[in-house]
Scaffold this motif. Structure first.
Motif, PDB file in Angstrom:
ATOM      1  N   TRP A  22       5.318  -3.312  -0.936  1.00 57.59           N
ATOM      2  CA  TRP A  22       4.830  -2.602   0.247  1.00 57.59           C
ATOM      3  C   TRP A  22       4.646  -1.122  -0.060  1.00 57.59           C
ATOM      4  O   TRP A  22       3.669  -0.501   0.374  1.00 57.59           O
ATOM      5  CB  TRP A  22       5.813  -2.767   1.404  1.00 57.59           C
ATOM      6  CG  TRP A  22       5.951  -4.167   1.928  1.00 57.59           C
ATOM      7  CD1 TRP A  22       5.244  -5.269   1.541  1.00 57.59           C
ATOM      8  CD2 TRP A  22       6.861  -4.615   2.928  1.00 57.59           C
ATOM      9  NE1 TRP A  22       5.672  -6.373   2.240  1.00 57.59           N
ATOM     10  CE2 TRP A  22       6.652  -6.000   3.104  1.00 57.59           C
ATOM     11  CE3 TRP A  22       7.845  -3.981   3.695  1.00 57.59           C
ATOM     12  CZ2 TRP A  22       7.381  -6.757   4.012  1.00 57.59           C
ATOM     13  CZ3 TRP A  22       8.583  -4.732   4.600  1.00 57.59           C
ATOM     14  CH2 TRP A  22       8.349  -6.104   4.772  1.00 57.59           C
ATOM     15  N   ILE A  26       1.070   1.300   0.321  1.00 57.14           N
ATOM     16  CA  ILE A  26       0.833   2.565   1.018  1.00 57.14           C
ATOM     17  C   ILE A  26       0.638   3.706   0.018  1.00 57.14           C
ATOM     18  O   ILE A  26      -0.110   4.650   0.277  1.00 57.14           O
ATOM     19  CB  ILE A  26       1.936   2.875   2.053  1.00 57.14           C
ATOM     20  CG1 ILE A  26       3.265   3.214   1.397  1.00 57.14           C
ATOM     21  CG2 ILE A  26       2.079   1.724   3.047  1.00 57.14           C
ATOM     22  CD1 ILE A  26       4.314   3.731   2.389  1.00 57.14           C
ATOM     23  N   TYR A  29      -2.930   3.788  -1.056  1.00 53.44           N
ATOM     24  CA  TYR A  29      -3.783   4.430  -0.044  1.00 53.44           C
ATOM     25  C   TYR A  29      -3.804   5.937  -0.262  1.00 53.44           C
ATOM     26  O   TYR A  29      -4.861   6.574  -0.259  1.00 53.44           O
ATOM     27  CB  TYR A  29      -3.285   4.089   1.357  1.00 53.44           C
ATOM     28  CG  TYR A  29      -3.927   4.920   2.437  1.00 53.44           C
ATOM     29  CD1 TYR A  29      -5.272   4.776   2.746  1.00 53.44           C
ATOM     30  CD2 TYR A  29      -3.187   5.878   3.142  1.00 53.44           C
ATOM     31  CE1 TYR A  29      -5.872   5.561   3.725  1.00 53.44           C
ATOM     32  CE2 TYR A  29      -3.774   6.653   4.112  1.00 53.44           C
ATOM     33  CZ  TYR A  29      -5.118   6.497   4.399  1.00 53.44           C
ATOM     34  OH  TYR A  29      -5.706   7.280   5.361  1.00 53.44           O
ATOM     35  N   VAL A  66       1.096   7.560   6.494  1.00 58.10           N
ATOM     36  CA  VAL A  66       1.565   6.175   6.571  1.00 58.10           C
ATOM     37  C   VAL A  66       3.036   6.169   6.168  1.00 58.10           C
ATOM     38  O   VAL A  66       3.401   6.714   5.124  1.00 58.10           O
ATOM     39  CB  VAL A  66       0.757   5.241   5.650  1.00 58.10           C
ATOM     40  CG1 VAL A  66       1.234   3.800   5.807  1.00 58.10           C
ATOM     41  CG2 VAL A  66      -0.737   5.344   5.942  1.00 58.10           C
ATOM     42  N   LEU A  75       6.110  -0.327  10.145  1.00 60.12           N
ATOM     43  CA  LEU A  75       5.143   0.516   9.462  1.00 60.12           C
ATOM     44  C   LEU A  75       4.440   1.341  10.528  1.00 60.12           C
ATOM     45  O   LEU A  75       4.024   0.809  11.563  1.00 60.12           O
ATOM     46  CB  LEU A  75       4.115  -0.297   8.682  1.00 60.12           C
ATOM     47  CG  LEU A  75       3.088   0.603   7.968  1.00 60.12           C
ATOM     48  CD1 LEU A  75       3.041   0.303   6.486  1.00 60.12           C
ATOM     49  CD2 LEU A  75       1.710   0.505   8.584  1.00 60.12           C
ATOM     50  N   VAL A  77       1.425   4.307  11.227  1.00 60.13           N
ATOM     51  CA  VAL A  77       0.264   5.076  10.773  1.00 60.13           C
ATOM     52  C   VAL A  77      -0.060   6.086  11.862  1.00 60.13           C
ATOM     53  O   VAL A  77      -0.194   5.727  13.040  1.00 60.13           O
ATOM     54  CB  VAL A  77      -0.950   4.161  10.512  1.00 60.13           C
ATOM     55  CG1 VAL A  77      -2.127   4.984   9.992  1.00 60.13           C
ATOM     56  CG2 VAL A  77      -0.602   3.048   9.546  1.00 60.13           C
ATOM     57  N   THR A 101      -1.623  -3.608   7.161  1.00 63.54           N
ATOM     58  CA  THR A 101      -1.677  -2.181   6.844  1.00 63.54           C
ATOM     59  C   THR A 101      -3.118  -1.670   6.892  1.00 63.54           C
ATOM     60  O   THR A 101      -3.400  -0.611   7.477  1.00 63.54           O
ATOM     61  CB  THR A 101      -1.062  -1.920   5.455  1.00 63.54           C
ATOM     62  OG1 THR A 101       0.313  -2.332   5.475  1.00 63.54           O
ATOM     63  CG2 THR A 101      -1.145  -0.452   5.088  1.00 63.54           C
ATOM     64  N   LYS A 102      -4.027  -2.398   6.278  1.00 62.93           N
ATOM     65  CA  LYS A 102      -5.438  -1.980   6.309  1.00 62.93           C
ATOM     66  C   LYS A 102      -5.969  -1.950   7.748  1.00 62.93           C
ATOM     67  O   LYS A 102      -6.694  -1.014   8.131  1.00 62.93           O
ATOM     68  CB  LYS A 102      -6.277  -2.915   5.443  1.00 62.93           C
ATOM     69  CG  LYS A 102      -5.980  -2.809   3.954  1.00 62.93           C
ATOM     70  CD  LYS A 102      -7.022  -3.500   3.108  1.00 62.93           C
ATOM     71  CE  LYS A 102      -6.999  -4.991   3.312  1.00 62.93           C
ATOM     72  NZ  LYS A 102      -8.002  -5.669   2.453  1.00 62.93           N
TER      73      LYS A 102
END
Length: 310
Positions: A22, A26, A29, A66, A75, A77, A101-102
């Protein structure tokens, strides 16, 4: 609650493996949108009072952060103007976490340009294809986070005693270790590379200059329990033979670095002093055997509100 909690790796190995992947997602990203900074410092994660974060990422849609929140186990954002998206951390596959996540980044106006394959891990499975259900031990994660906070504070203190080039205290998601690195100021010989699933150009840029680096692993990576480590690159002649403190530390020839079990620190009478002793003595081993210009690089440890003497 223990100030230095117990975190036996064997008891939460699978959850730790999930966190590692995980964190890579992130971190990738951040890597995709942030201009390159020396030694890949632009791609790392940072310890916060609540967990781990990318810090502000310059996404084309604006600044985006993030974070893995280990207090609320979510999580999170966040973007400019108050946009916010979140989902719970729970047992799930890596593929599900990757997709969620995306989706969360897109929902706040960001662009989730995330390279889809893990780094620095042998025999990798692309994130989108990793469909095995994985556990999430929330209590183990909470204890791990408390440990990261403690270690980060001590690493920050150790960092202040050096006026040469020194890294931030940050978490490298490739190897999943919290680290701080001092530099002699001299170029290093070209690194041979060969790190699994990592371009040699990245490794060689990371080790372009002589270093003494210390860090903390939760387990794995050749050390099957939580460990502190310290190494030099290039390793000077005599480095591995140097006596370091405390007595529980040793040089691991297979890994090429000094190790100190987390449990030895946790159970000592003064964990903070024990860890600082390891950091200082292993740095001295690297600096002395490597003939670093120590008098030009070192200073008294920093204290709040007191400028460094010049």
């Amino acid at each position: 609650m223990d100030r230095w909690p117990s975190i036996p790796y064997a008891e939460w190995r699978e959850t730790c493996a999930s966190l590692h992947l995980w964190s890579q997602i992130i971190g990738k990203y951040r890597l995709a949108h942030t201009p390159w900074v020396n030694h890949s410092w632009h791609a790392t994660l940072y310890v916060t009072p609540r967990g781990l974060t990318t810090g502000p990422v310059p996404d084309p849609g604006g600044l985006v952060t993030v974070s893995l929140d280990f207090c609320d186990h979510a999580l999170v954002v966040e973007a400019g103007g108050g946009a916010r998206a979140t989902f719970p951390l729970r047992p799930m596959s890596v593929a599900e976490f990757f997709g969620l996540t995306k989706e969360a980044i897109r929902s706040i106006g960001g662009q989730p340009a995330i390279h889809g394959v893990p780094n620095e891990i042998a025999d990798v499975v692309p994130f989108a294809n990793d469909n095995a259900e994985r556990p999430y031990d929330a209590d183990a994660v909470r204890r791990f986070h408390k440990t990261l906070v403690n270690v980060s504070c001590l690493f920050q203190q150790f960092r202040t005693g050096f006026i040469g080039k020194v890294s931030p205290v940050h978490l490298f998601w490739g190897s999943f270790d919290l680290a701080v690195t001092r530099f002699s100021g001299r170029p290093a010989p070209m690194h041979p590379g060969g790190v699994p699933n990592l371009p040699d150009s990245v490794t060689r840029e990371a080790y372009s200059h002589e270093v003494s680096s210390a860090g903390f692993w939760p387990g794995g990576s050749g050390a099957e329990d939580a460990m502190f480590y310290s190494y030099a690159y290039p390793a000077p002649s005599g480095f591995s033979e140097r006596k370091v403190e405390p007595g529980e530390a040793w040089f691991d020839a297979a890994l090429g670095e000094f190790l100190l079990p987390y449990e030895a620190v946790r159970q000592s009478k003064d964990p903070e002093q024990t860890l600082l002793l390891f950091l200082e003595s292993t740095y001295r081993a690297a600096a002395d055997t490597g003939n670093w210009p120590r008098s030009a690089l070192e200073c008294e440890p920093g204290r709040p509100r007191i400028p460094r003497r010049v």
